[in-house]
Design a protein around this motif. Structure first.
Motif, PDB file in Angstrom:
ATOM      1  N   GLY A 151       0.813  -1.215   0.000  1.00 16.20           N
ATOM      2  CA  GLY A 151       0.000   0.000   0.000  1.00 16.20           C
ATOM      3  C   GLY A 151       0.841   1.258   0.000  1.00 16.20           C
ATOM      4  O   GLY A 151       2.038   1.232   0.271  1.00 16.20           O
ATOM      5  N   GLY A 152       0.189   2.365  -0.285  1.00 15.02           N
ATOM      6  CA  GLY A 152       0.875   3.651  -0.303  1.00 15.02           C
ATOM      7  C   GLY A 152       0.611   4.478   0.935  1.00 15.02           C
ATOM      8  O   GLY A 152       1.355   5.411   1.232  1.00 15.02           O
ATOM      9  N   LYS A 153      -0.460   4.156   1.660  1.00 18.48           N
ATOM     10  CA  LYS A 153      -0.821   4.918   2.850  1.00 18.48           C
ATOM     11  C   LYS A 153      -1.058   3.966   4.009  1.00 18.48           C
ATOM     12  O   LYS A 153      -1.388   2.800   3.816  1.00 18.48           O
ATOM     13  CB  LYS A 153      -2.102   5.715   2.622  1.00 18.48           C
ATOM     14  CG  LYS A 153      -1.980   6.813   1.606  1.00 18.48           C
ATOM     15  CD  LYS A 153      -3.151   7.775   1.676  1.00 18.48           C
ATOM     16  CE  LYS A 153      -4.412   7.184   1.116  1.00 18.48           C
ATOM     17  NZ  LYS A 153      -5.486   8.179   0.958  1.00 18.48           N
ATOM     18  N   ASN A 154      -0.915   4.504   5.212  1.00 22.28           N
ATOM     19  CA  ASN A 154      -1.200   3.764   6.443  1.00 22.28           C
ATOM     20  C   ASN A 154      -0.382   2.480   6.567  1.00 22.28           C
ATOM     21  O   ASN A 154      -0.869   1.462   7.046  1.00 22.28           O
ATOM     22  CB  ASN A 154      -2.702   3.457   6.551  1.00 22.28           C
ATOM     23  CG  ASN A 154      -3.536   4.704   6.459  1.00 22.28           C
ATOM     24  OD1 ASN A 154      -3.199   5.734   7.042  1.00 22.28           O
ATOM     25  ND2 ASN A 154      -4.616   4.645   5.703  1.00 22.28           N
ATOM     26  N   THR A 155       0.857   2.545   6.130  1.00 20.34           N
ATOM     27  CA  THR A 155       1.746   1.393   6.240  1.00 20.34           C
ATOM     28  C   THR A 155       2.199   1.237   7.689  1.00 20.34           C
ATOM     29  O   THR A 155       2.075   2.169   8.491  1.00 20.34           O
ATOM     30  CB  THR A 155       2.975   1.567   5.336  1.00 20.34           C
ATOM     31  OG1 THR A 155       3.679   2.726   5.763  1.00 20.34           O
ATOM     32  CG2 THR A 155       2.570   1.702   3.872  1.00 20.34           C
ATOM     33  N   THR A 156       2.739   0.093   8.023  1.00 21.93           N
ATOM     34  CA  THR A 156       3.211  -0.148   9.387  1.00 21.93           C
ATOM     35  C   THR A 156       4.259   0.877   9.814  1.00 21.93           C
ATOM     36  O   THR A 156       4.153   1.430  10.912  1.00 21.93           O
ATOM     37  CB  THR A 156       3.748  -1.592   9.516  1.00 21.93           C
ATOM     38  OG1 THR A 156       2.694  -2.500   9.195  1.00 21.93           O
ATOM     39  CG2 THR A 156       4.251  -1.873  10.915  1.00 21.93           C
ATOM     40  N   PRO A 157       5.286   1.175   8.985  1.00 20.06           N
ATOM     41  CA  PRO A 157       6.247   2.191   9.411  1.00 20.06           C
ATOM     42  C   PRO A 157       5.587   3.565   9.622  1.00 20.06           C
ATOM     43  O   PRO A 157       5.938   4.289  10.559  1.00 20.06           O
ATOM     44  CB  PRO A 157       7.252   2.249   8.259  1.00 20.06           C
ATOM     45  CG  PRO A 157       7.134   0.937   7.581  1.00 20.06           C
ATOM     46  CD  PRO A 157       5.702   0.527   7.738  1.00 20.06           C
ATOM     47  N   GLU A 158       4.637   3.900   8.780  1.00 21.38           N
ATOM     48  CA  GLU A 158       3.957   5.188   8.918  1.00 21.38           C
ATOM     49  C   GLU A 158       3.173   5.249  10.229  1.00 21.38           C
ATOM     50  O   GLU A 158       3.205   6.260  10.942  1.00 21.38           O
ATOM     51  CB  GLU A 158       3.024   5.397   7.736  1.00 21.38           C
ATOM     52  CG  GLU A 158       2.354   6.742   7.730  1.00 21.38           C
ATOM     53  CD  GLU A 158       1.411   6.902   6.558  1.00 21.38           C
ATOM     54  OE1 GLU A 158       0.408   7.617   6.745  1.00 21.38           O
ATOM     55  OE2 GLU A 158       1.664   6.337   5.479  1.00 21.38           O
ATOM     56  N   VAL A 159       2.481   4.183  10.574  1.00 17.09           N
ATOM     57  CA  VAL A 159       1.713   4.149  11.815  1.00 17.09           C
ATOM     58  C   VAL A 159       2.654   4.231  13.018  1.00 17.09           C
ATOM     59  O   VAL A 159       2.350   4.913  14.001  1.00 17.09           O
ATOM     60  CB  VAL A 159       0.815   2.888  11.871  1.00 17.09           C
ATOM     61  CG1 VAL A 159       0.176   2.723  13.230  1.00 17.09           C
ATOM     62  CG2 VAL A 159      -0.249   2.959  10.778  1.00 17.09           C
ATOM     63  N   ARG A 160       3.803   3.595  12.934  1.00 20.16           N
ATOM     64  CA  ARG A 160       4.786   3.698  14.019  1.00 20.16           C
ATOM     65  C   ARG A 160       5.226   5.141  14.236  1.00 20.16           C
ATOM     66  O   ARG A 160       5.356   5.611  15.368  1.00 20.16           O
ATOM     67  CB  ARG A 160       6.021   2.851  13.706  1.00 20.16           C
ATOM     68  CG  ARG A 160       5.821   1.378  13.834  1.00 20.16           C
ATOM     69  CD  ARG A 160       7.124   0.657  13.509  1.00 20.16           C
ATOM     70  NE  ARG A 160       6.927  -0.771  13.409  1.00 20.16           N
ATOM     71  CZ  ARG A 160       7.543  -1.545  12.531  1.00 20.16           C
ATOM     72  NH1 ARG A 160       8.416  -1.028  11.683  1.00 20.16           N
ATOM     73  NH2 ARG A 160       7.319  -2.830  12.510  1.00 20.16           N
ATOM     74  N   VAL A 161       5.474   5.851  13.137  1.00 22.53           N
ATOM     75  CA  VAL A 161       5.895   7.246  13.232  1.00 22.53           C
ATOM     76  C   VAL A 161       4.770   8.091  13.822  1.00 22.53           C
ATOM     77  O   VAL A 161       5.001   8.946  14.678  1.00 22.53           O
ATOM     78  CB  VAL A 161       6.335   7.790  11.856  1.00 22.53           C
ATOM     79  CG1 VAL A 161       6.570   9.288  11.909  1.00 22.53           C
ATOM     80  CG2 VAL A 161       7.588   7.064  11.387  1.00 22.53           C
ATOM     81  N   ARG A 162       3.550   7.848  13.395  1.00 23.34           N
ATOM     82  CA  ARG A 162       2.409   8.595  13.943  1.00 23.34           C
ATOM     83  C   ARG A 162       2.304   8.421  15.449  1.00 23.34           C
ATOM     84  O   ARG A 162       2.112   9.383  16.185  1.00 23.34           O
ATOM     85  CB  ARG A 162       1.107   8.095  13.324  1.00 23.34           C
ATOM     86  CG  ARG A 162       0.859   8.544  11.941  1.00 23.34           C
ATOM     87  CD  ARG A 162      -0.549   8.121  11.592  1.00 23.34           C
ATOM     88  NE  ARG A 162      -0.644   7.762  10.210  1.00 23.34           N
ATOM     89  CZ  ARG A 162      -1.642   7.089   9.678  1.00 23.34           C
ATOM     90  NH1 ARG A 162      -2.643   6.679  10.425  1.00 23.34           N
ATOM     91  NH2 ARG A 162      -1.669   6.828   8.393  1.00 23.34           N
ATOM     92  N   LYS A 163       2.396   7.171  15.897  1.00 24.17           N
ATOM     93  CA  LYS A 163       2.270   6.900  17.334  1.00 24.17           C
ATOM     94  C   LYS A 163       3.390   7.566  18.118  1.00 24.17           C
ATOM     95  O   LYS A 163       3.160   8.133  19.188  1.00 24.17           O
ATOM     96  CB  LYS A 163       2.267   5.387  17.591  1.00 24.17           C
ATOM     97  CG  LYS A 163       0.970   4.731  17.166  1.00 24.17           C
ATOM     98  CD  LYS A 163       0.988   3.248  17.469  1.00 24.17           C
ATOM     99  CE  LYS A 163      -0.332   2.608  17.067  1.00 24.17           C
ATOM    100  NZ  LYS A 163      -0.397   1.192  17.402  1.00 24.17           N
ATOM    101  N   ALA A 164       4.600   7.493  17.594  1.00 22.35           N
ATOM    102  CA  ALA A 164       5.738   8.116  18.284  1.00 22.35           C
ATOM    103  C   ALA A 164       5.586   9.637  18.318  1.00 22.35           C
ATOM    104  O   ALA A 164       5.866  10.275  19.335  1.00 22.35           O
ATOM    105  CB  ALA A 164       7.043   7.719  17.599  1.00 22.35           C
ATOM    106  N   ALA A 165       5.142  10.226  17.218  1.00 19.39           N
ATOM    107  CA  ALA A 165       4.951  11.680  17.170  1.00 19.39           C
ATOM    108  C   ALA A 165       3.862  12.106  18.145  1.00 19.39           C
ATOM    109  O   ALA A 165       4.019  13.092  18.878  1.00 19.39           O
ATOM    110  CB  ALA A 165       4.606  12.123  15.747  1.00 19.39           C
ATOM    111  N   TYR A 166       2.789  11.374  18.177  1.00 21.36           N
ATOM    112  CA  TYR A 166       1.689  11.706  19.076  1.00 21.36           C
ATOM    113  C   TYR A 166       2.134  11.592  20.535  1.00 21.36           C
ATOM    114  O   TYR A 166       1.784  12.433  21.369  1.00 21.36           O
ATOM    115  CB  TYR A 166       0.504  10.791  18.801  1.00 21.36           C
ATOM    116  CG  TYR A 166      -0.781  11.284  19.414  1.00 21.36           C
ATOM    117  CD1 TYR A 166      -1.586  12.194  18.749  1.00 21.36           C
ATOM    118  CD2 TYR A 166      -1.192  10.845  20.666  1.00 21.36           C
ATOM    119  CE1 TYR A 166      -2.769  12.655  19.303  1.00 21.36           C
ATOM    120  CE2 TYR A 166      -2.359  11.303  21.235  1.00 21.36           C
ATOM    121  CZ  TYR A 166      -3.145  12.202  20.553  1.00 21.36           C
ATOM    122  OH  TYR A 166      -4.310  12.661  21.114  1.00 21.36           O
ATOM    123  N   ALA A 167       2.921  10.553  20.835  1.00 22.06           N
ATOM    124  CA  ALA A 167       3.425  10.363  22.196  1.00 22.06           C
ATOM    125  C   ALA A 167       4.330  11.517  22.633  1.00 22.06           C
ATOM    126  O   ALA A 167       4.421  11.826  23.817  1.00 22.06           O
ATOM    127  CB  ALA A 167       4.173   9.037  22.306  1.00 22.06           C
TER     128      ALA A 167
END
Length: 141
Positions: free
Chosen positions: A18-34
């Motif tokens: 996929g091009g969106k919502n990949t596992t690495p992308e979700v990891r970055v989102r969670k870390a940024a939000y934290a």
């Protein structure tokens, strides 16, 4: 190295990437939000549709896959053994597009941050990268 999969199975497998919502992308989102960072996702009005956008600070963050975007020196940026001409053109086009998108964003006043897929594996390392690259941009503005 010989491919263990049939061409049909390999085609099916590659179509699942996929091009969106990949596992690495979700990891970055969670870390940024934290870290307390708030962002928007996949802004269509910006060149390249950055994965995370910090509009107030004009920071565009891309999470690049090491294979597709050719992370220099990374073992995941291997070259397939079959159809080298096709893959060479494909990878050249990807890296040229990445450079063009970054230049367009920077020309319009955005800062571009790239996080590679392999950098998302270790949560502590990812947090440090976000602090160094994104929070530093916040501090410099």
């Amino acid at each position: 190295m010989v491919d263990r999969l049939t061409p049909e199975r390999r085609s099916w497998l590659m179509s699942r990437v996929g091009g969106k919502n990949t596992t690495p992308e979700v990891r970055v989102r969670k870390a940024a939000y934290a870290l307390g960072l708030r962002f928007r996702l996949h802004r269509k009005d910006l060149p390249g549709k950055p994965d995370l956008v910090f509009p107030k600070r004009r920071i565009a963050l891309f999470v690049h896959g090491c294979f597709w975007h050719r992370h220099p020196g990374c073992r995941k940026a291997s070259n397939p053994g079959t159809r080298p001409d096709y893959w060479g053109e494909k990878f050249s086009a990807n890296t040229a597009r990445d450079g063009r998108v970054a230049a367009e964003l920077e020309a319009s006043g955005w800062q571009v941050v790239v996080i590679w897929e392999c950098e998302t594996k270790d949560p502590e390392s990812l947090s440090r990268i976000l602090r160094d690259q994104v929070l530093e941009c916040f501090a410099s503005l």
